[in-house]
Design a protein around this motif. Structure first.
Motif, PDB file in Angstrom:
ATOM      1  N   TRP A   4       0.681  -1.287   0.057  1.00  0.00           N
ATOM      2  CA  TRP A   4      -0.021  -0.005  -0.125  1.00  0.00           C
ATOM      3  C   TRP A   4       0.839   1.449   0.021  1.00  0.00           C
ATOM      4  O   TRP A   4       0.396   2.251  -0.728  1.00  0.00           O
ATOM      5  CB  TRP A   4      -1.051   0.040   1.167  1.00  0.00           C
ATOM      6  CG  TRP A   4      -0.499   0.219   2.453  1.00  0.00           C
ATOM      7  CD1 TRP A   4      -0.010  -1.058   3.387  1.00  0.00           C
ATOM      8  CD2 TRP A   4       0.203   1.205   3.338  1.00  0.00           C
ATOM      9  NE1 TRP A   4       0.372  -0.613   4.476  1.00  0.00           N
ATOM     10  CE2 TRP A   4       0.381   0.840   4.509  1.00  0.00           C
ATOM     11  CE3 TRP A   4      -0.185   2.526   2.965  1.00  0.00           C
ATOM     12  CZ2 TRP A   4       0.879   1.796   5.617  1.00  0.00           C
ATOM     13  CZ3 TRP A   4       0.205   3.431   4.110  1.00  0.00           C
ATOM     14  CH2 TRP A   4       0.708   3.213   5.394  1.00  0.00           C
ATOM     15  N   TRP A  12       1.402   9.271  -5.818  1.00  0.00           N
ATOM     16  CA  TRP A  12       2.161  10.554  -5.568  1.00  0.00           C
ATOM     17  C   TRP A  12       2.935  11.097  -6.930  1.00  0.00           C
ATOM     18  O   TRP A  12       3.145  12.241  -7.264  1.00  0.00           O
ATOM     19  CB  TRP A  12       2.919  10.415  -4.262  1.00  0.00           C
ATOM     20  CG  TRP A  12       3.687  11.670  -3.961  1.00  0.00           C
ATOM     21  CD1 TRP A  12       3.235  12.857  -3.518  1.00  0.00           C
ATOM     22  CD2 TRP A  12       5.054  11.948  -3.949  1.00  0.00           C
ATOM     23  NE1 TRP A  12       3.973  13.796  -3.163  1.00  0.00           N
ATOM     24  CE2 TRP A  12       5.182  13.218  -3.508  1.00  0.00           C
ATOM     25  CE3 TRP A  12       6.098  11.246  -4.093  1.00  0.00           C
ATOM     26  CZ2 TRP A  12       6.368  13.756  -3.346  1.00  0.00           C
ATOM     27  CZ3 TRP A  12       7.332  11.762  -4.021  1.00  0.00           C
ATOM     28  CH2 TRP A  12       7.396  13.161  -3.518  1.00  0.00           C
ATOM     29  N   SER A  19      -1.571  16.571 -13.468  1.00  0.00           N
ATOM     30  CA  SER A  19      -1.716  17.936 -13.090  1.00  0.00           C
ATOM     31  C   SER A  19      -1.371  18.774 -14.384  1.00  0.00           C
ATOM     32  O   SER A  19      -1.961  19.723 -14.659  1.00  0.00           O
ATOM     33  CB  SER A  19      -1.180  18.342 -11.877  1.00  0.00           C
ATOM     34  OG  SER A  19      -1.489  19.510 -11.662  1.00  0.00           O
ATOM     35  N   GLY A 129      -9.889  22.967  -8.780  1.00  0.00           N
ATOM     36  CA  GLY A 129      -8.839  22.293  -7.882  1.00  0.00           C
ATOM     37  C   GLY A 129      -9.302  20.992  -7.084  1.00  0.00           C
ATOM     38  O   GLY A 129      -8.650  20.719  -6.187  1.00  0.00           O
TER      39      GLY A 129
ATOM     40  N   MET B   6       2.978   8.280   4.686  1.00  0.00           N
ATOM     41  CA  MET B   6       1.794   8.471   3.994  1.00  0.00           C
ATOM     42  C   MET B   6       1.174   9.956   4.181  1.00  0.00           C
ATOM     43  O   MET B   6       0.846  10.353   3.106  1.00  0.00           O
ATOM     44  CB  MET B   6       0.584   7.175   4.118  1.00  0.00           C
ATOM     45  CG  MET B   6      -0.408   7.216   3.303  1.00  0.00           C
ATOM     46  SD  MET B   6      -1.480   6.028   3.435  1.00  0.00           S
ATOM     47  CE  MET B   6      -2.566   6.913   4.727  1.00  0.00           C
ATOM     48  N   LEU B   9       3.288  12.214   2.278  1.00  0.00           N
ATOM     49  CA  LEU B   9       2.906  11.962   0.630  1.00  0.00           C
ATOM     50  C   LEU B   9       1.838  12.646   0.170  1.00  0.00           C
ATOM     51  O   LEU B   9       1.735  13.516  -0.761  1.00  0.00           O
ATOM     52  CB  LEU B   9       3.185  10.728   0.322  1.00  0.00           C
ATOM     53  CG  LEU B   9       4.450   9.830   0.364  1.00  0.00           C
ATOM     54  CD1 LEU B   9       4.134   8.282  -0.005  1.00  0.00           C
ATOM     55  CD2 LEU B   9       5.349  10.575  -0.475  1.00  0.00           C
ATOM     56  N   GLN B  13       1.392  15.868  -1.953  1.00  0.00           N
ATOM     57  CA  GLN B  13       0.577  15.922  -3.383  1.00  0.00           C
ATOM     58  C   GLN B  13      -0.617  16.828  -3.308  1.00  0.00           C
ATOM     59  O   GLN B  13      -0.841  17.637  -4.338  1.00  0.00           O
ATOM     60  CB  GLN B  13       0.036  14.591  -3.330  1.00  0.00           C
ATOM     61  CG  GLN B  13      -0.986  14.241  -4.873  1.00  0.00           C
ATOM     62  CD  GLN B  13      -0.101  14.609  -5.867  1.00  0.00           C
ATOM     63  OE1 GLN B  13       1.036  13.987  -6.061  1.00  0.00           O
ATOM     64  NE2 GLN B  13      -0.453  15.260  -6.882  1.00  0.00           N
ATOM     65  N   MET B  16       0.718  19.904  -4.295  1.00  0.00           N
ATOM     66  CA  MET B  16       0.920  20.073  -5.804  1.00  0.00           C
ATOM     67  C   MET B  16      -0.169  20.382  -6.884  1.00  0.00           C
ATOM     68  O   MET B  16      -0.120  20.745  -7.886  1.00  0.00           O
ATOM     69  CB  MET B  16       2.076  18.835  -6.280  1.00  0.00           C
ATOM     70  CG  MET B  16       3.231  19.097  -6.221  1.00  0.00           C
ATOM     71  SD  MET B  16       4.234  17.902  -6.508  1.00  0.00           S
ATOM     72  CE  MET B  16       4.207  16.851  -5.377  1.00  0.00           C
ATOM     73  N   VAL B  17      -1.472  19.644  -6.187  1.00  0.00           N
ATOM     74  CA  VAL B  17      -2.714  19.709  -7.277  1.00  0.00           C
ATOM     75  C   VAL B  17      -3.525  20.915  -6.811  1.00  0.00           C
ATOM     76  O   VAL B  17      -4.765  20.830  -7.061  1.00  0.00           O
ATOM     77  CB  VAL B  17      -3.388  18.568  -7.292  1.00  0.00           C
ATOM     78  CG1 VAL B  17      -2.434  17.405  -7.779  1.00  0.00           C
ATOM     79  CG2 VAL B  17      -3.976  17.850  -5.891  1.00  0.00           C
ATOM     80  N   GLN B  18      -2.859  21.948  -6.551  1.00  0.00           N
ATOM     81  CA  GLN B  18      -3.727  23.234  -5.935  1.00  0.00           C
ATOM     82  C   GLN B  18      -4.252  23.674  -7.291  1.00  0.00           C
ATOM     83  O   GLN B  18      -3.619  23.627  -8.096  1.00  0.00           O
ATOM     84  CB  GLN B  18      -2.791  24.273  -5.175  1.00  0.00           C
ATOM     85  CG  GLN B  18      -2.290  23.889  -3.782  1.00  0.00           C
ATOM     86  CD  GLN B  18      -3.489  24.245  -2.680  1.00  0.00           C
ATOM     87  OE1 GLN B  18      -4.218  25.227  -2.880  1.00  0.00           O
ATOM     88  NE2 GLN B  18      -3.789  23.024  -2.335  1.00  0.00           N
TER      89      GLN B  18
END
Lengths: 153, 153
Positions: A4, A12, A19, A129, B6, B9, B13, B16-18
């Motif tokens: 996992w 990630w 994106s 977003g 986790m 991470l 992430q 970064m995806v704002q």
């Protein structure tokens, strides 16, 4: 390392790529129907909407209720339609989906025919977003394109 | 340790995806839905705009057996906005009528409007940018007026 953790690490690593790919979405989707009148394009569009499991909601002129009906702009018509299953799913994922649902296509009569324009839901989901909403918006974008391309035939 | 990894991470992430743009304009006040629609119509009228359509998507979904999302749409428009858009950049007509999303959570109504700032880069080389800037200010003022009615009420 447990599986996992590998899965989340892979996710990630992958998502920034997604994106970046999202960044290339255009804000507007446009399909031309050369040689058609706005009435012909409108009729074709209604048929295409039904054939793709969407329900026609309503249509209006751009200046509807702003000017007397006989003076309304005739060369531009807005068509709203919806697939209520998809709307329910999108609103359950992110209530802000109401900013682009129900679906809308604008028909604009030009010298050479009719242009059909829609705001690209995939672009909108980037603005909002929410990566969870994005797959549904990509699906919606494909539906928009399929409907407009069919109506243009 | 693995859970911390986790969490880090996913947090990384998430950063970064704002969204590439800001959130839509949002205001909230404690009021009935009916009163909120009336207040919004008055706020729009105070800024030369007119309520042209109410779309009760909550009722439409419930009627078809879906959960109530407690969301309604209000569309406002003005003839001036239409003529400005036609003159400056007809692509702007895709943003008219302007959409207000009303979300009910108990006795709290949240109103969201489209994030026009997100469109600015698309219109940056067009006279449409000036119109877009003017609309952005108008929408903010309508929302402020809507809230001011709350404080008076």
């Amino acid at each position: 390392m447990p599986n996992w953790i590998k899965f989340f690490f892979a996710l990630w690593l992958l998502l920034p790529g997604v994106s970046v790919a999202q960044g290339v979405e255009p804000p507007l989707l446009t399909v031309a129907a050369p040689g058609k009148t706005i009435d012909e394009a409108y009729e074709s569009l209604l048929r295409a909407i039904g054939q793709h499991n969407y329900t026609f909601v309503r249509d209006q002129a751009i200046d509807s209720r702003l000017v007397p009906q006989q003076w309304e702009t005739k060369n531009l018509r807005i068509v709203y339609f919806c697939n209520f299953n998809k709307m329910d799913r999108a609103l359950s994922t992110d209530i802000r989906a109401a900013q682009f649902l129900p679906c809308r296509i604008t028909l604009i009569e030009t010298a050479g025919g009719v242009e059909m324009v829609a705001i690209n839901p995939a672009w909108t989901s980037i603005v909002l977003g929410n990566p969870l909403l994005h797959p549904q918006c990509l699906e919606l974008k494909q539906d928009y394109l399929a409907i407009m391309e069919e109506a243009a035939l | 340790m693995t859970r911390l990894l986790m969490a880090l991470l996913l947090a990384g992430q998430a950063l970064m995806v704002q969204p590439v743009q800001a959130d839509p304009q949002i205001v909230s006040k404690r009021i009935e839905m009916r009163q909120a629609m009336d207040d919004l119509a008055i706020a729009a009228a105070n800024h030369g705009m007119q309520l042209v359509k109410v779309q009760p998507i909550d009722q439409a979904l419930v009627k078809r057996g879906f959960d109530n999302p407690h969301v309604r749409l209000i569309f406002i428009n003005s003839e001036v906005a239409v003529r400005w858009a036609e003159a400056a950049d007809p692509r702007l007509l895709n943003l008219l009528p302007m959409r207000f999303v009303l979300l009910q959570q108990g006795d709290l109504i949240t109103v969201m409007v489209d994030d026009l700032a997100a469109w600015k880069s698309y219109y940056r080389d067009s006279p449409g940018l000036t119109v877009l800037n003017a609309w952005e200010i108008e929408l903010r003022e309508v929302l402020a007026d809507f809230l001011a009615q709350c404080t008076r009420g």
